[in-house]
Design a protein around this motif. Structure first.
Motif, PDB file in Angstrom:
ATOM      1  N   UNK A 125      35.291  37.464  35.045  1.00 23.41           N
ATOM      2  CA  UNK A 125      35.738  38.710  35.664  1.00 23.41           C
ATOM      3  C   UNK A 125      34.529  39.596  35.935  1.00 23.41           C
ATOM      4  N   UNK A 126      34.405  40.060  37.167  1.00 25.63           N
ATOM      5  CA  UNK A 126      33.196  40.735  37.635  1.00 25.63           C
ATOM      6  C   UNK A 126      33.548  42.116  38.195  1.00 25.63           C
ATOM      7  N   UNK A 127      32.526  42.930  38.339  1.00 27.53           N
ATOM      8  CA  UNK A 127      32.665  44.298  38.845  1.00 27.53           C
ATOM      9  C   UNK A 127      32.089  44.399  40.259  1.00 27.53           C
ATOM     10  N   UNK A 128      32.582  45.367  41.047  1.00 32.85           N
ATOM     11  CA  UNK A 128      32.043  45.648  42.381  1.00 32.85           C
ATOM     12  C   UNK A 128      32.400  47.076  42.781  1.00 32.85           C
ATOM     13  N   UNK A 158      36.289  52.715  45.491  1.00 31.70           N
ATOM     14  CA  UNK A 158      37.119  51.548  45.199  1.00 31.70           C
ATOM     15  C   UNK A 158      36.373  50.624  44.257  1.00 31.70           C
ATOM     16  N   UNK A 159      37.079  50.054  43.299  1.00 33.20           N
ATOM     17  CA  UNK A 159      36.508  49.047  42.396  1.00 33.20           C
ATOM     18  C   UNK A 159      37.164  47.710  42.735  1.00 33.20           C
ATOM     19  N   UNK A 160      36.419  46.862  43.437  1.00 24.61           N
ATOM     20  CA  UNK A 160      36.928  45.554  43.851  1.00 24.61           C
ATOM     21  C   UNK A 160      36.686  44.555  42.709  1.00 24.61           C
ATOM     22  N   UNK A 161      37.490  44.646  41.679  1.00 23.98           N
ATOM     23  CA  UNK A 161      37.357  43.719  40.549  1.00 23.98           C
ATOM     24  C   UNK A 161      37.630  42.301  41.043  1.00 23.98           C
ATOM     25  N   UNK A 162      36.856  41.333  40.545  1.00 28.55           N
ATOM     26  CA  UNK A 162      36.925  39.960  41.059  1.00 28.55           C
ATOM     27  C   UNK A 162      36.802  38.965  39.919  1.00 28.55           C
ATOM     28  N   UNK A 163      37.554  37.870  40.004  1.00 25.88           N
ATOM     29  CA  UNK A 163      37.397  36.776  39.048  1.00 25.88           C
ATOM     30  C   UNK A 163      36.701  35.627  39.793  1.00 25.88           C
ATOM     31  N   UNK A 164      35.418  35.399  39.471  1.00 26.81           N
ATOM     32  CA  UNK A 164      34.593  34.514  40.291  1.00 26.81           C
ATOM     33  C   UNK A 164      34.996  33.043  40.191  1.00 26.81           C
ATOM     34  N   UNK A 165      35.435  32.591  39.029  1.00 23.54           N
ATOM     35  CA  UNK A 165      35.879  31.200  38.940  1.00 23.54           C
ATOM     36  C   UNK A 165      37.110  30.989  39.809  1.00 23.54           C
ATOM     37  N   UNK A 166      38.076  31.895  39.708  1.00 25.70           N
ATOM     38  CA  UNK A 166      39.276  31.798  40.535  1.00 25.70           C
ATOM     39  C   UNK A 166      38.904  31.877  42.025  1.00 25.70           C
ATOM     40  N   UNK A 254      27.751  38.050  38.789  1.00 25.64           N
ATOM     41  CA  UNK A 254      27.537  36.744  39.409  1.00 25.64           C
ATOM     42  C   UNK A 254      26.097  36.549  39.860  1.00 25.64           C
ATOM     43  N   UNK A 255      25.409  37.629  40.214  1.00 26.34           N
ATOM     44  CA  UNK A 255      24.052  37.530  40.721  1.00 26.34           C
ATOM     45  C   UNK A 255      22.984  37.607  39.656  1.00 26.34           C
ATOM     46  N   UNK A 256      23.373  37.659  38.390  1.00 31.01           N
ATOM     47  CA  UNK A 256      22.408  37.817  37.298  1.00 31.01           C
ATOM     48  C   UNK A 256      22.095  36.471  36.640  1.00 31.01           C
ATOM     49  N   UNK A 257      20.967  36.407  35.907  1.00 24.01           N
ATOM     50  CA  UNK A 257      20.608  35.149  35.238  1.00 24.01           C
ATOM     51  C   UNK A 257      21.627  34.771  34.172  1.00 24.01           C
ATOM     52  N   UNK A 258      21.642  33.493  33.828  1.00 24.62           N
ATOM     53  CA  UNK A 258      22.488  33.034  32.727  1.00 24.62           C
ATOM     54  C   UNK A 258      21.928  33.557  31.401  1.00 24.62           C
ATOM     55  N   UNK A 259      22.789  33.848  30.436  1.00 20.82           N
ATOM     56  CA  UNK A 259      24.253  33.861  30.568  1.00 20.82           C
ATOM     57  C   UNK A 259      24.710  35.116  31.307  1.00 20.82           C
ATOM     58  N   UNK A 260      25.489  34.935  32.330  1.00 19.49           N
ATOM     59  CA  UNK A 260      25.919  36.048  33.170  1.00 19.49           C
ATOM     60  C   UNK A 260      26.868  36.958  32.384  1.00 19.49           C
TER      61      UNK A 260
END
Length: 286
Positions: A125-128, A158-166, A254-260
């Motif tokens: 789950x990611x933030x935007x 607006x906060x476009x919350x996103x689930x990147x795996x989904x 999603x754009x950050x190094x592991x572990x994200x």
């Protein structure tokens, strides 16, 4: 004007934030709701402006009063993907030749400080933070970016919350990762377009647990607001009360190094856009 809706979920009443930036004024005597019908009614908006200027609007006690999403009866939410140069770079994506369009359902919209739910079985789950454009006039087959801007009724955070795996790893379109419940906090205010002379000059910021993650500006948009509205109007009719989420700057998990550092229950996300207000959400498990 800074228009908002306050009260319990599903029973919000229209209000206005006074020029002092602190006093709430009750608009229920002049409007049934803050929605597309109001934004399309120039005479009604002028009556509200006149009443606000005269000081005749009754004050509301804001203590303990929930702020809901600033727009009711949203028709559709059109979203633009990869619309910032720095965000495309951080995700390794090519700069799109044309705007990338996807949709969020209106029932994902919640108030700016409401709880965001991490979906069951979510790992990413990611933030935007995003600039939301609210349509004020029916737009179809517009011919220029200038026309596009003329059809904007207002702006909001607006906060476009996103689930990147989904979104990315489960096949099909992006929609599965974008439409989970509570995935679009909106507000606190709908700021009318006359108060935002240049939507391409707005600072935007997002932090998680007090650490700044996104610190950008709408000047970095690949496709500016007027062009987005023009472009979208070639493929669908935009009606008053429709919303366009215009993309996010760099700094997402999603754009950050592991572990994200994807979001988990207990995290607190705070975001703001210059002149449009602030949001704060605590995350909990669905």
């Amino acid at each position: 004007m800074k228009l908002l809706r306050v009260g319990t979920a599903g029973a919000e009443r229209p209000a206005l934030l006074d020029q002092d930036g602190t006093t709430l004024r009750d608009l229920s005597g002049l409007a049934t709701d803050i929605d597309g019908a109001l934004l399309a009614d120039d005479a009604a908006l002028e009556r509200i402006r006149a009443a606000a200027a005269s000081g005749e609007l009754p004050a509301l006690d804001g203590a303990g009063l929930r702020t809901g999403p600033p727009l009711g009866r949203i028709g559709k939410i059109v979203c633009i993907g990869l619309n910032y140069h720095d965000h495309a770079t951080e995700t390794g994506a090519d700069i799109p030749a044309e705007p990338i369009i996807f949709f969020k359902a209106p029932d994902t919209v919640i108030g700016p400080d409401d709880t965001v739910l991490v979906p069951r079985n979510s790992r990413k789950t990611d933030w935007e933070v995003e600039l939301a454009v609210v349509i004020g006039r029916t737009a179809r087959y517009l011919e220029s970016a200038e026309e596009g801007l003329a059809h904007v009724g207002g702006y909001a955070v607006s906060h476009d919350v996103s689930e990147r795996e989904f979104q990315i790893e489960r096949g099909g379109t992006w929609d599965k990762g974008k439409n989970c419940e509570t995935f679009n906090p909106l507000g606190p205010w709908l700021v009318t377009a006359d108060e935002v002379p240049d939507p391409q000059a707005l600072a935007m910021k997002l932090s998680v647990n007090g650490e700044v993650k996104q610190d950008g500006t709408t000047a970095d948009q690949i496709f500016p607001v007027g062009e987005i509205v023009r472009y979208v109007s070639q493929f669908m009719t935009l009606y008053p009360g429709d919303v366009i989420n215009t993309g996010t700057p760099a700094g997402v998990a999603m754009g950050r190094p592991e572990p994200k550092p994807y979001l988990r229950a207990g995290d607190v996300v705070e975001l703001e856009i210059e002149g449009l207000g602030r949001q704060r959400q605590e995350l909990k498990d669905a």
